[in-house]
Design a protein around this motif. Structure first.
Motif, PDB file in Angstrom:
ATOM      1  N   SER A 240       0.825  -1.213   0.000  1.00  0.00           N
ATOM      2  CA  SER A 240       0.000   0.000   0.000  1.00  0.00           C
ATOM      3  C   SER A 240       0.859   1.263   0.000  1.00  0.00           C
ATOM      4  N   GLN A 241       2.131   1.152   0.418  1.00  0.00           N
ATOM      5  CA  GLN A 241       3.024   2.312   0.477  1.00  0.00           C
ATOM      6  C   GLN A 241       4.463   1.838   0.554  1.00  0.00           C
ATOM      7  N   ILE A 242       5.384   2.588  -0.073  1.00  0.00           N
ATOM      8  CA  ILE A 242       6.804   2.247  -0.036  1.00  0.00           C
ATOM      9  C   ILE A 242       7.625   3.494   0.258  1.00  0.00           C
ATOM     10  N   THR A 243       8.871   3.275   0.681  1.00  0.00           N
ATOM     11  CA  THR A 243       9.790   4.374   0.971  1.00  0.00           C
ATOM     12  C   THR A 243      11.176   3.974   0.501  1.00  0.00           C
ATOM     13  N   GLY A 244      11.957   4.945   0.058  1.00  0.00           N
ATOM     14  CA  GLY A 244      13.292   4.672  -0.441  1.00  0.00           C
ATOM     15  C   GLY A 244      14.360   5.239   0.472  1.00  0.00           C
ATOM     16  N   ALA A 245      15.295   4.392   0.913  1.00  0.00           N
ATOM     17  CA  ALA A 245      16.474   4.838   1.639  1.00  0.00           C
ATOM     18  C   ALA A 245      17.644   4.871   0.652  1.00  0.00           C
ATOM     19  N   LYS A 246      18.854   5.092   1.157  1.00  0.00           N
ATOM     20  CA  LYS A 246      19.997   5.261   0.274  1.00  0.00           C
ATOM     21  C   LYS A 246      20.289   4.004  -0.524  1.00  0.00           C
TER      22      LYS A 246
ATOM     23  N   LYS B 232      17.393  -4.152   9.538  1.00  0.00           N
ATOM     24  CA  LYS B 232      16.915  -5.499   9.232  1.00  0.00           C
ATOM     25  C   LYS B 232      16.648  -6.306  10.495  1.00  0.00           C
ATOM     26  N   LYS B 233      17.592  -6.271  11.438  1.00  0.00           N
ATOM     27  CA  LYS B 233      17.483  -7.096  12.637  1.00  0.00           C
ATOM     28  C   LYS B 233      16.338  -6.649  13.536  1.00  0.00           C
ATOM     29  N   ASN B 234      16.090  -5.353  13.601  1.00  0.00           N
ATOM     30  CA  ASN B 234      15.112  -4.808  14.546  1.00  0.00           C
ATOM     31  C   ASN B 234      13.763  -4.490  13.913  1.00  0.00           C
ATOM     32  N   LEU B 235      13.536  -4.996  12.707  1.00  0.00           N
ATOM     33  CA  LEU B 235      12.265  -4.748  12.026  1.00  0.00           C
ATOM     34  C   LEU B 235      11.103  -5.221  12.903  1.00  0.00           C
ATOM     35  N   PRO B 236      10.131  -4.349  13.207  1.00  0.00           N
ATOM     36  CA  PRO B 236       9.007  -4.743  14.074  1.00  0.00           C
ATOM     37  C   PRO B 236       8.047  -5.687  13.348  1.00  0.00           C
ATOM     38  N   GLY B 237       8.117  -6.951  13.707  1.00  0.00           N
ATOM     39  CA  GLY B 237       7.308  -7.956  13.035  1.00  0.00           C
ATOM     40  C   GLY B 237       6.063  -8.330  13.818  1.00  0.00           C
ATOM     41  N   VAL B 238       5.569  -9.540  13.579  1.00  0.00           N
ATOM     42  CA  VAL B 238       4.288  -9.959  14.151  1.00  0.00           C
ATOM     43  C   VAL B 238       4.354 -10.053  15.678  1.00  0.00           C
ATOM     44  N   ASP B 239       5.504 -10.457  16.235  1.00  0.00           N
ATOM     45  CA  ASP B 239       5.619 -10.545  17.690  1.00  0.00           C
ATOM     46  C   ASP B 239       5.494  -9.164  18.335  1.00  0.00           C
ATOM     47  N   PHE B 240       6.182  -8.193  17.760  1.00  0.00           N
ATOM     48  CA  PHE B 240       6.096  -6.825  18.276  1.00  0.00           C
ATOM     49  C   PHE B 240       4.679  -6.284  18.135  1.00  0.00           C
ATOM     50  N   MET B 241       4.055  -6.518  16.995  1.00  0.00           N
ATOM     51  CA  MET B 241       2.708  -6.014  16.754  1.00  0.00           C
ATOM     52  C   MET B 241       1.717  -6.623  17.744  1.00  0.00           C
ATOM     53  N   ALA B 242       1.844  -7.920  17.999  1.00  0.00           N
ATOM     54  CA  ALA B 242       0.937  -8.577  18.934  1.00  0.00           C
ATOM     55  C   ALA B 242       1.160  -8.084  20.353  1.00  0.00           C
ATOM     56  N   ALA B 243       2.417  -7.881  20.737  1.00  0.00           N
ATOM     57  CA  ALA B 243       2.728  -7.445  22.099  1.00  0.00           C
ATOM     58  C   ALA B 243       2.246  -6.029  22.372  1.00  0.00           C
ATOM     59  N   HIS B 244       2.068  -5.213  21.324  1.00  0.00           N
ATOM     60  CA  HIS B 244       1.690  -3.823  21.508  1.00  0.00           C
ATOM     61  C   HIS B 244       0.341  -3.499  20.895  1.00  0.00           C
ATOM     62  N   ASP B 245      -0.456  -4.533  20.634  1.00  0.00           N
ATOM     63  CA  ASP B 245      -1.833  -4.362  20.166  1.00  0.00           C
ATOM     64  C   ASP B 245      -1.886  -3.503  18.897  1.00  0.00           C
ATOM     65  N   ILE B 246      -0.992  -3.788  17.960  1.00  0.00           N
ATOM     66  CA  ILE B 246      -0.959  -3.092  16.680  1.00  0.00           C
ATOM     67  C   ILE B 246      -1.562  -4.012  15.630  1.00  0.00           C
ATOM     68  N   SER B 247      -2.667  -3.597  15.052  1.00  0.00           N
ATOM     69  CA  SER B 247      -3.300  -4.438  14.037  1.00  0.00           C
ATOM     70  C   SER B 247      -2.630  -4.286  12.685  1.00  0.00           C
ATOM     71  N   ARG B 248      -2.091  -3.090  12.415  1.00  0.00           N
ATOM     72  CA  ARG B 248      -1.417  -2.866  11.146  1.00  0.00           C
ATOM     73  C   ARG B 248      -0.599  -1.579  11.196  1.00  0.00           C
ATOM     74  N   PHE B 249       0.418  -1.504  10.354  1.00  0.00           N
ATOM     75  CA  PHE B 249       1.122  -0.251  10.102  1.00  0.00           C
ATOM     76  C   PHE B 249       0.522   0.388   8.864  1.00  0.00           C
ATOM     77  N   VAL B 250       0.565   1.730   8.812  1.00  0.00           N
ATOM     78  CA  VAL B 250      -0.041   2.435   7.683  1.00  0.00           C
ATOM     79  C   VAL B 250       0.971   3.246   6.886  1.00  0.00           C
ATOM     80  N   GLN B 251       2.146   3.530   7.469  1.00  0.00           N
ATOM     81  CA  GLN B 251       3.177   4.291   6.761  1.00  0.00           C
ATOM     82  C   GLN B 251       4.535   3.949   7.327  1.00  0.00           C
ATOM     83  N   VAL B 252       5.558   3.919   6.461  1.00  0.00           N
ATOM     84  CA  VAL B 252       6.932   3.718   6.899  1.00  0.00           C
ATOM     85  C   VAL B 252       7.826   4.697   6.152  1.00  0.00           C
ATOM     86  N   SER B 253       8.860   5.200   6.832  1.00  0.00           N
ATOM     87  CA  SER B 253       9.833   6.106   6.230  1.00  0.00           C
ATOM     88  C   SER B 253      11.218   5.689   6.701  1.00  0.00           C
TER      89      SER B 253
END
Length: 297
Positions: free
Chosen positions: A62-68, A91-112
């Motif tokens: 739904s959305q993308i961002t470009g780094a260097k 890469k190592k610290n990417l917030p995945g399903v475990d982080f989302m479940a632990a913090h009641d996050i149903s989805r992300f809507v934007q990344v930069s």
């Protein structure tokens, strides 16, 4: 119009146009980094061209961002994925399903993302940042330590999803343990409608008053008197973009020129143009002219 680094700007603009013709797809969003470009098609698939190891990215976005040297995006199921030459800490610290479940996050809507760190907004408008600066404890989201509901540095085990809040730094003894943990800095006391990441700083537009809030290493922004950990600029703003050159924000009422900080400030003061959208990169600034719908760089 090439504002900064004329030859590089014109060559890359020509390269993007040629590759868009070759891809032969209708794109709804396009981002670029150092010698690569990625775009989202109408079908929400992502294609990249240039100096990235991946060209067709798995999944729908739904959305993308470009780094260097890499790109990240929000999948249609609300998860985040990154590809390319991704910074190790990102890469190592990417917030995945475990982080989302632990913090009641149903989805992300934007990344930069920028070279060494990323920030993402969840569906409640809360910012979550991770990457190199967070790992080494040198950049955190602004808040009073110990304040109720003010967010925290979360250390989450990918195995069990356990959460230890109010984590404010590291020492050498914790170095080994850190490599088995997920470090994400979450700010839940402020609701944002949009965020951006620059070189060692982040900025967001608040939902309540549309003011601009920036945090991190603020010396590079060279704007006013910042506190020890954040800078607030009165809006209302409609969009903000960050990069190595600094940050630029567009006012809701069309005030021109755009508010720019850092090296971008001296560049944009020359252009009294109302932009519908703006972007800041390593070497240049681009905007969509509101009157002509032309892309100007």
């Amino acid at each position: 119009v090439c504002i900064n680094d004329v030859r590089f700007c014109c060559v890359m603009f020509f390269f993007v146009i040629v590759m868009c013709v070759l891809v032969q797809e209708t794109l709804v969003q396009i981002v670029s980094g150092m010698y690569y470009t990625c775009g989202i098609t109408l079908e929400q698939s992502v294609h990249c061209w240039g100096r990235l190891p991946e060209q067709t990215i798995a999944g729908l976005y739904s959305q993308i961002t470009g780094a260097k040297h890499y790109a990240c995006g929000v999948l249609t199921d609300g998860k985040i994925n990154c590809w390319g030459f991704v910074n190790d800490a990102v890469k190592k610290n990417l917030p995945g399903v475990d982080f989302m479940a632990a913090h009641d996050i149903s989805r992300f809507v934007q990344v930069s993302c920028e070279d060494t760190h990323c920030c993402a907004l969840d569906d409640k408008g809360h910012a979550h940042c991770w990457g190199e600066e967070l790992v080494y404890g040198s950049m955190h989201t602004p808040r009073e330590r110990g304040a109720a509901g003010a967010g925290s540095h979360h250390e989450v085990s990918p195995e069990d999803g356990s959460d230890n809040a109010d984590f404010y730094g590291f020492n050498e003894e914790e170095e080994t343990a850190r490599h088995n943990k997920l470090m994400v800095d979450s700010m839940t006391n402020i609701v944002f409608k949009q965020i951006t990441v620059g070189y060692q700083f982040s900025c967001g537009i608040r939902y309540d008053n549309a003011d601009l809030l920036c945090w991190g290493h603020l010396d590079s922004l060279q704007y006013g008197a910042a506190s020890s950990d954040h800078l607030t600029i009165k809006g209302p703003f409609k969009q903000v973009a960050g990069g190595v050159l600094g940050a630029c924000a567009l006012y809701e009422d069309g005030t021109v020129p755009a508010l720019c900080m850092g090296a971008a400030r001296s560049t944009m003061t020359k252009y009294a143009v109302e932009y519908d959208q703006i972007g800041v990169s390593t070497t240049m600034i681009c905007g969509v002219n509101m009157d002509t719908s032309q892309l100007e760089c």
